[in-house]
Design an enzyme around this catalytic site. Structure first.
Site, mmCIF file in Angstrom:
data_model
loop_
_atom_site.group_PDB
_atom_site.id
_atom_site.type_symbol
_atom_site.label_atom_id
_atom_site.label_comp_id
_atom_site.label_asym_id
_atom_site.label_seq_id
_atom_site.Cartn_x
_atom_site.Cartn_y
_atom_site.Cartn_z
ATOM 1 C CD GLU A 34 -7.016 1.391 -2.365
ATOM 2 O OE1 GLU A 34 -5.882 1.239 -1.893
ATOM 3 O OE2 GLU A 34 -7.595 0.525 -3.028
ATOM 4 C CB SER A 52 1.377 5.152 -6.132
ATOM 5 O OG SER A 52 1.012 4.472 -7.319
ATOM 6 N N GLY A 96 -1.083 1.564 -8.536
ATOM 7 C CA GLY A 96 -0.084 0.860 -9.336
ATOM 8 C C GLY A 96 0.542 1.706 -10.435
ATOM 9 N N GLY A 112 -0.461 -1.258 -1.708
ATOM 10 C CA GLY A 112 -0.360 -2.384 -2.637
ATOM 11 C C GLY A 112 1.090 -2.791 -2.834
ATOM 12 N N GLY A 113 1.684 -2.360 -3.940
ATOM 13 C CA GLY A 113 3.027 -2.798 -4.335
ATOM 14 C C GLY A 113 4.065 -2.749 -3.221
ATOM 15 C CG HIS A 168 -9.282 -3.035 -4.373
ATOM 16 N ND1 HIS A 168 -8.870 -2.854 -5.676
ATOM 17 C CD2 HIS A 168 -8.279 -2.571 -3.591
ATOM 18 C CE1 HIS A 168 -7.656 -2.309 -5.677
ATOM 19 N NE2 HIS A 168 -7.277 -2.132 -4.419
ATOM 20 C CG ASN A 222 -4.863 -5.361 -1.591
ATOM 21 O OD1 ASN A 222 -4.801 -6.582 -1.682
ATOM 22 N ND2 ASN A 222 -5.662 -4.624 -2.347
ATOM 23 C CD1 TRP A 223 0.663 -7.973 1.048
ATOM 24 C CD2 TRP A 223 0.760 -10.140 1.620
ATOM 25 N NE1 TRP A 223 1.371 -8.063 2.228
ATOM 26 C CE2 TRP A 223 1.440 -9.386 2.603
ATOM 27 C CE3 TRP A 223 0.692 -11.518 1.781
ATOM 28 C CZ2 TRP A 223 2.041 -9.972 3.722
ATOM 29 C CZ3 TRP A 223 1.286 -12.116 2.890
ATOM 30 C CH2 TRP A 223 1.960 -11.339 3.843
ATOM 31 C CE LYS A 224 -3.497 -3.850 -5.211
ATOM 32 N NZ LYS A 224 -3.513 -2.759 -6.198
ATOM 33 C CD GLU A 250 -6.322 -3.834 -8.189
ATOM 34 O OE1 GLU A 250 -6.224 -4.806 -7.416
ATOM 35 O OE2 GLU A 250 -5.442 -2.958 -8.272
HETATM 36 P P1 13P Z 1 -0.504 0.365 -5.064
HETATM 37 O O1 13P Z 1 0.031 0.778 -3.728
HETATM 38 O O2 13P Z 1 0.294 -0.718 -5.717
HETATM 39 O O3 13P Z 1 -0.756 1.552 -5.939
HETATM 40 O O4 13P Z 1 -1.952 -0.301 -4.792
HETATM 41 C C1 13P Z 1 -2.877 0.374 -4.022
HETATM 42 C C2 13P Z 1 -4.025 -0.509 -3.754
HETATM 43 O O5 13P Z 1 -4.792 -0.835 -4.653
HETATM 44 C C3 13P Z 1 -4.215 -1.007 -2.378
HETATM 45 O O6 13P Z 1 -5.442 -1.619 -2.223
#
Ligand code: 13P
Length: 261
Positions: free
Chosen positions: A175, A220, A181, A241-242, A102, A10-12, A104
């Site tokens: 999640e 994470s 994050g 994510g990251g 998600h 997930n590149w956000k 977020e």
């Molecule tokens: P991180 O891996 O950066 O914690 O993000 C997880 C995430 O929200 C994937 O959708």
């Protein structure tokens, strides 16, 4: 039946089109064998921003090996909904599916359980894949209410869904919000326990078609914790994510998922 294992990046809200194209090129160029050959048991996806979906299209085929997801989708097919992107638009640009619900989106954009349920239904009905996200915040975990909270999110999203839409196109991602994050991850035991609860609910409502759904963990995930999380059982891969923003870190996680027993 063996459940499909997925690693989805997930590149956000990151990467302009050129950088997205470069990252997709690096990922697709080094996919481990069973994925590169398009095997059904292990799959890899990326979720760029809406405006970068088109930039990675050269690698997109109906059957992979790289699956393309949007990070969201509209709750209706089409019409006067300024700013929204509907499922047919996603298919048109080559996407195979969308992330839905998600945390977020729920936290920063006020997305409710009811909206999430509509999005899941509309997207699946339109033939897309859906990665449905659920997860509890820190206070809920500390109050010991994480299981009931997450099950209530799952139930709100899926209990009205026609059973015929429950197929391999539906993927669930657990999640925990406090792990996103932050560098904190659920322990493999905690993740496995939650996945077990989610699967039990899915089986109870949809029978074997529910029990066979891939359930991913997110929060994470890094190359140094992915193997232990996979080994916990009931974890069918990751929503990353990251670490998905660096090709090598993401590919290391993909390799760990592929090689997990
Ligand atoms: P991180 O891996 O950066 O914690 O993000 C997880 C995430 O929200 C994937 O959708």
């Amino acid at each position: 039946m063996l459940r499909t294992r997925w690693t989805i990046g997930n590149w956000k809200q990151n990467l302009l089109r050129g950088a997205a194209e470069d990252l997709a090129t690096a990922v697709v160029g080094d996919l481990p064998e069973p994925v590169a050959e398009g095997g059904k048991q292990v799959r890899v996806g990326i979720a760029p921003s809406y405006v970068a979906l088109d930039a990675v299209r050269p690698w997109v085929r109906p059957q992979g090996p790289l699956f393309l997801f949007a990070q969201d989708v509209a709750a209706q097919d089409e019409g006067a909904f300024t700013g929204e992107v509907g499922p047919a638009m996603l298919s048109d640009v080559g996407a195979h599916g969308a992330i839905v619900g998600h945390s977020e989106r729920r936290i920063h954009f006020g997305e409710t359980d009811a909206t999430v349920a509509r999005k899941v239904h509309v997207a699946l009905e339109a033939g897309l894949r859906v990665v449905l996200c659920v997860g509890e915040g820190l206070e809920i975990r500390e109050a010991g209410q994480h299981e009931s909270h997450v099950i209530s999110q799952l139930s709100a999203a899926l209990s009205q869904l026609p059973a015929e839409l429950v197929s391999e196109r539906l993927i669930v991602a657990y999640e925990p919000v406090w792990a996103i994050g932050t560098g904190k991850t659920a322990t493999p035991r905690d993740a496995a326990a939650m996945h077990h609860r989610l699967r039990a609910w899915l089986e109870q409502h949809f029978g074997p078609a529910g029990a066979d759904r891939s359930i991913l963990y997110g929060g994470s995930v890094k190359p140094n914790n992915a193997a232990a999380l996979m080994a916990a059982g009931d974890v069918d891969g990751f929503l990353v994510g990251g670490a998905s923003l660096e090709a090598e870190a993401f590919l290391q996680i993909v390799r760990l998922v592929v090689s997990a027993a």
